[in-house]
Design a protein around this motif. Structure first.
Motif, PDB file in Angstrom:
ATOM      1  N   ALA A  50       0.823  -1.204   0.000  1.00 42.23           N
ATOM      2  CA  ALA A  50       0.000   0.000   0.000  1.00 42.23           C
ATOM      3  C   ALA A  50       0.863   1.262   0.000  1.00 42.23           C
ATOM      4  O   ALA A  50       0.531   2.253  -0.653  1.00 42.23           O
ATOM      5  N   ALA A  51       1.974   1.207   0.739  1.00 46.44           N
ATOM      6  CA  ALA A  51       2.867   2.367   0.786  1.00 46.44           C
ATOM      7  C   ALA A  51       3.479   2.632  -0.582  1.00 46.44           C
ATOM      8  O   ALA A  51       3.615   3.789  -1.015  1.00 46.44           O
ATOM      9  N   ARG A  52       3.841   1.570  -1.292  1.00 50.96           N
ATOM     10  CA  ARG A  52       4.385   1.730  -2.640  1.00 50.96           C
ATOM     11  C   ARG A  52       3.327   2.328  -3.574  1.00 50.96           C
ATOM     12  O   ARG A  52       3.619   3.229  -4.375  1.00 50.96           O
ATOM     13  N   ALA A  53       2.104   1.823  -3.460  1.00 51.48           N
ATOM     14  CA  ALA A  53       1.035   2.321  -4.321  1.00 51.48           C
ATOM     15  C   ALA A  53       0.766   3.794  -4.049  1.00 51.48           C
ATOM     16  O   ALA A  53       0.566   4.592  -4.978  1.00 51.48           O
ATOM     17  N   GLU A  54       0.781   4.172  -2.780  1.00 47.71           N
ATOM     18  CA  GLU A  54       0.566   5.578  -2.421  1.00 47.71           C
ATOM     19  C   GLU A  54       1.695   6.452  -2.952  1.00 47.71           C
ATOM     20  O   GLU A  54       1.473   7.550  -3.478  1.00 47.71           O
ATOM     21  N   GLY A  60       3.909   9.879  -9.323  1.00 46.48           N
ATOM     22  CA  GLY A  60       3.825   9.503 -10.724  1.00 46.48           C
ATOM     23  C   GLY A  60       4.917   8.556 -11.161  1.00 46.48           C
ATOM     24  O   GLY A  60       5.026   8.243 -12.353  1.00 46.48           O
ATOM     25  N   GLU A  61       5.735   8.076 -10.212  1.00 49.84           N
ATOM     26  CA  GLU A  61       6.816   7.136 -10.514  1.00 49.84           C
ATOM     27  C   GLU A  61       6.464   5.756  -9.967  1.00 49.84           C
ATOM     28  O   GLU A  61       5.656   5.624  -9.049  1.00 49.84           O
ATOM     29  N   PHE A  82      17.421  10.161  -8.562  1.00 52.01           N
ATOM     30  CA  PHE A  82      16.619   9.601  -7.479  1.00 52.01           C
ATOM     31  C   PHE A  82      15.376  10.459  -7.256  1.00 52.01           C
ATOM     32  O   PHE A  82      15.453  11.692  -7.293  1.00 52.01           O
ATOM     33  N   GLU A  83      14.264   9.796  -7.004  1.00 49.21           N
ATOM     34  CA  GLU A  83      13.021  10.464  -6.629  1.00 49.21           C
ATOM     35  C   GLU A  83      12.845  10.313  -5.117  1.00 49.21           C
ATOM     36  O   GLU A  83      12.419   9.261  -4.638  1.00 49.21           O
ATOM     37  N   PHE A  84      13.170  11.373  -4.380  1.00 49.28           N
ATOM     38  CA  PHE A  84      13.088  11.280  -2.922  1.00 49.28           C
ATOM     39  C   PHE A  84      11.645  11.131  -2.451  1.00 49.28           C
ATOM     40  O   PHE A  84      11.383  10.533  -1.401  1.00 49.28           O
ATOM     41  N   GLY A  85      10.699  11.641  -3.228  1.00 48.14           N
ATOM     42  CA  GLY A  85       9.298  11.517  -2.836  1.00 48.14           C
ATOM     43  C   GLY A  85       8.788  10.092  -2.854  1.00 48.14           C
ATOM     44  O   GLY A  85       7.731   9.806  -2.274  1.00 48.14           O
ATOM     45  N   PHE A  86       9.512   9.180  -3.483  1.00 43.58           N
ATOM     46  CA  PHE A  86       9.113   7.776  -3.504  1.00 43.58           C
ATOM     47  C   PHE A  86       9.848   7.048  -2.386  1.00 43.58           C
ATOM     48  O   PHE A  86      11.007   6.667  -2.508  1.00 43.58           O
ATOM     49  N   LEU A  87       9.171   6.928  -1.237  1.00 40.25           N
ATOM     50  CA  LEU A  87       9.720   6.235  -0.066  1.00 40.25           C
ATOM     51  C   LEU A  87      11.110   6.731   0.295  1.00 40.25           C
ATOM     52  O   LEU A  87      12.030   5.955   0.588  1.00 40.25           O
ATOM     53  N   GLY A  88      11.267   8.065   0.276  1.00 43.26           N
ATOM     54  CA  GLY A  88      12.531   8.668   0.699  1.00 43.26           C
ATOM     55  C   GLY A  88      13.708   8.342  -0.197  1.00 43.26           C
ATOM     56  O   GLY A  88      14.861   8.376   0.249  1.00 43.26           O
ATOM     57  N   GLY A  89      13.428   8.066  -1.485  1.00 40.37           N
ATOM     58  CA  GLY A  89      14.522   7.734  -2.394  1.00 40.37           C
ATOM     59  C   GLY A  89      15.277   6.495  -1.981  1.00 40.37           C
ATOM     60  O   GLY A  89      16.443   6.316  -2.353  1.00 40.37           O
ATOM     61  N   SER A  90      14.625   5.622  -1.238  1.00 46.50           N
ATOM     62  CA  SER A  90      15.321   4.464  -0.673  1.00 46.50           C
ATOM     63  C   SER A  90      15.605   3.415  -1.732  1.00 46.50           C
ATOM     64  O   SER A  90      14.960   3.350  -2.779  1.00 46.50           O
ATOM     65  N   LEU A  91      16.586   2.559  -1.428  1.00 54.13           N
ATOM     66  CA  LEU A  91      17.014   1.508  -2.332  1.00 54.13           C
ATOM     67  C   LEU A  91      16.352   0.194  -1.952  1.00 54.13           C
ATOM     68  O   LEU A  91      16.574  -0.321  -0.854  1.00 54.13           O
ATOM     69  N   GLY A  92      15.546  -0.330  -2.859  1.00 53.22           N
ATOM     70  CA  GLY A  92      15.022  -1.672  -2.752  1.00 53.22           C
ATOM     71  C   GLY A  92      15.509  -2.485  -3.930  1.00 53.22           C
ATOM     72  O   GLY A  92      16.369  -2.035  -4.708  1.00 53.22           O
TER      73      GLY A  92
END
Length: 464
Positions: A50-54, A60-61, A82-92
């Motif tokens: 859900a967090a990824r979807a949000e 928009g990424e 990097f898009e910091f707005g997507f989960l803090g630009g974290s690495l998965g």
């Protein structure tokens, strides 16, 4: 402390630096933990899907990294942001897929890689699967390095955790935006009494971890100039044997050759003699700075970087007349090795009374740093050209001199040791320093006769 920059999205930053951008598709997203069937990732972390979807809806990424080919300052490169707005630009794991795809694309197209870094670290919801992406990035970076291609990083706000320690700090050239938060430790995990300045772009510049802090308005132009210089060897794909040496600089002063050793020393020590800064300004159309030894040290008396001489890229290391500190030798070695990997000739300007020998220099590893500089010059496959423009003090000067390709100005000297120190070691009184200078064979013409120097520049004719 500089004001922290406004955070821009990945695509806004791409628009800031790129003339054109051709995004590449994110291949392989469906083949990793967290894809269809495991919406909450490899750990089954409740709410992760859900967090990824949000995050995707908000930004928009579909991941925290965007990559593709670009023109930056008119120069082709592979660009990732990097898009910091997507989960803090974290690495998965998906981030790892995209990062390695960018490195691979750069290697296949033989293009430099430019990374616009804004990340908070590894993604906790994927546990060790996320953390091991740093190993994938490190391997991809090493392969790009082995291919002789340059990597540049721009540190945005924030650049922390594993993304800083791989994509950021692992780059050949590290630029940063003013006020950006930069450091391995993010703001929530630092010691409570930590000095906040140490975790800023400016603090990292002072510690020799960042090459330049660049205003956003100047970023595109600065990146374009770096790409134009560094692409030299990589674009040609030339072997070191085919690279022409950097031309010897013209002398900025003309003087008759000294009649005695003591006169040679006096000419080299004259306050009005041209220094390294003047030589570099006269030699290069423009030049770009490599700053710091990446080990916490800087030496303002050693200038290093790359520039354009005519239309040719040349790396430079220049001593500025002060005792060279360990950080100066380490920065010099870093510069020579980067030039060697990229196939760019090197120019060194020698002007030092010797290596710094105070207690702080010894604690900072003076011996090891000097040895590393000797090794970098000795191992270089590209030609190294040296001009002694002032004092050539002992091994502290010789460490940066090119065997067989050293030239001297008429107002310089090169000696096994400074005359004053030689007199002291020989148990002579200080008044014997001039006589000792005469015995050391340190004049420009002596150096040519001994086979140490290939020639003298700036020699004025004898008066009729």
């Amino acid at each position: 402390m500089a004001e922290r920059p406004a955070r821009r999205t990945a695509r806004e930053m791409i628009a800031v630096v790129a003339d054109t951008f051709d995004e590449r598709p994110a291949a392989g997203d469906e083949h990793h933990p967290g894809a269809a069937g495991t919406p909450d990732g490899p750990l089954g972390w409740s709410g992760y899907g859900a967090a990824r979807a949000e995050a995707a809806e908000r930004t928009g990424e579909t991941e925290s990294v965007v990559h593709g080919t670009a023109l930056v300052g008119g120069q082709p490169c592979v660009l990732l942001a990097f898009e910091f707005g997507f989960l803090g630009g974290s690495l998965g794991h998906r981030t790892g897929d995209r990062l390695t795809a960018a490195y691979t694309l750069a290697r296949e197209l033989r293009l430099p890689l430019v990374s616009l870094v804004a990340t908070g670290g590894s993604r906790m919801q994927e546990g060790m699967v996320a953390l091991t992406q740093l190993q994938r990035v490190a391997r991809a970076s090493a392969e790009l390095r082995a291919a002789g291609l340059p990597q540049l990083a721009v540190l945005r706000d924030p650049a922390t955790g594993g993304g800083w320690a791989t994509v950021g700090a692992g780059a050949d050239v590290v630029l940063a935006l003013p006020g950006a938060q930069v450091g391995f430790a993010g703001s929530r995990v630092r010691p409570p009494d930590a000095d906040p300045y140490a975790y800023t772009a400016e603090g990292q510049l002072a510690a020799g971890q960042v090459d330049t802090v660049v205003d956003q308005a100047e970023l595109a132009g600065t990146l374009g100039r770096w790409l134009a210089v560094l692409k030299g060897g990589a674009e040609a794909g030339a072997r070191a044997s085919g690279i022409q040496p950097a031309p010897v600089p013209r002398a900025l002063s003309r003087t008759r050759l000294p009649a005695t050793g003591r006169e040679a020393v006096a000419l080299a020590r004259a306050p009005e003699r041209p220094r390294a800064q003047a030589y570099l300004d006269a030699y290069f159309a423009y030049r770009l700075t490599l700053h710091g030894d990446r080990a916490g040290g800087t030496d303002p008396g050693t200038l290093c970087g790359f520039g354009l001489h005519g239309d040719r890229p040349v790396a430079y290391v220049a001593q500025c007349g002060t005792a060279t500190r360990p950080a100066g030798y380490r920065t010099a070695a870093r510069t020579v090795r980067l030039a060697d990997r990229l196939g760019i000739p090197v120019l060194t300007l020698i002007d030092t009374p010797g290596a710094a020998n105070d207690a702080a220099a010894e604690r900072a590893g003076a011996g090891a740093a000097i040895a590393d500089a000797f090794a970098a010059v000795a191992e270089a496959r590209v030609p190294v050209t040296t001009l002694v423009i002032g004092e050539g003090g002992s091994g502290g000067a010789l460490a940066l001199a090119a065997p067989g390709r050293t030239h001297v100005t008429a107002d310089s000297y090169f000696s096994v040791i400074a005359p004053e120190l030689a007199a002291a070691i020989l148990k002579r009184p200080p008044s014997a320093a001039d006589e000792t200078a005469d015995q050391l064979g340190l004049r420009p013409q002596d150096l040519v006769a001994l086979g140490i120097a290939r020639g003298i520049v700036g020699e004025a004719p004898e008066s009729p």
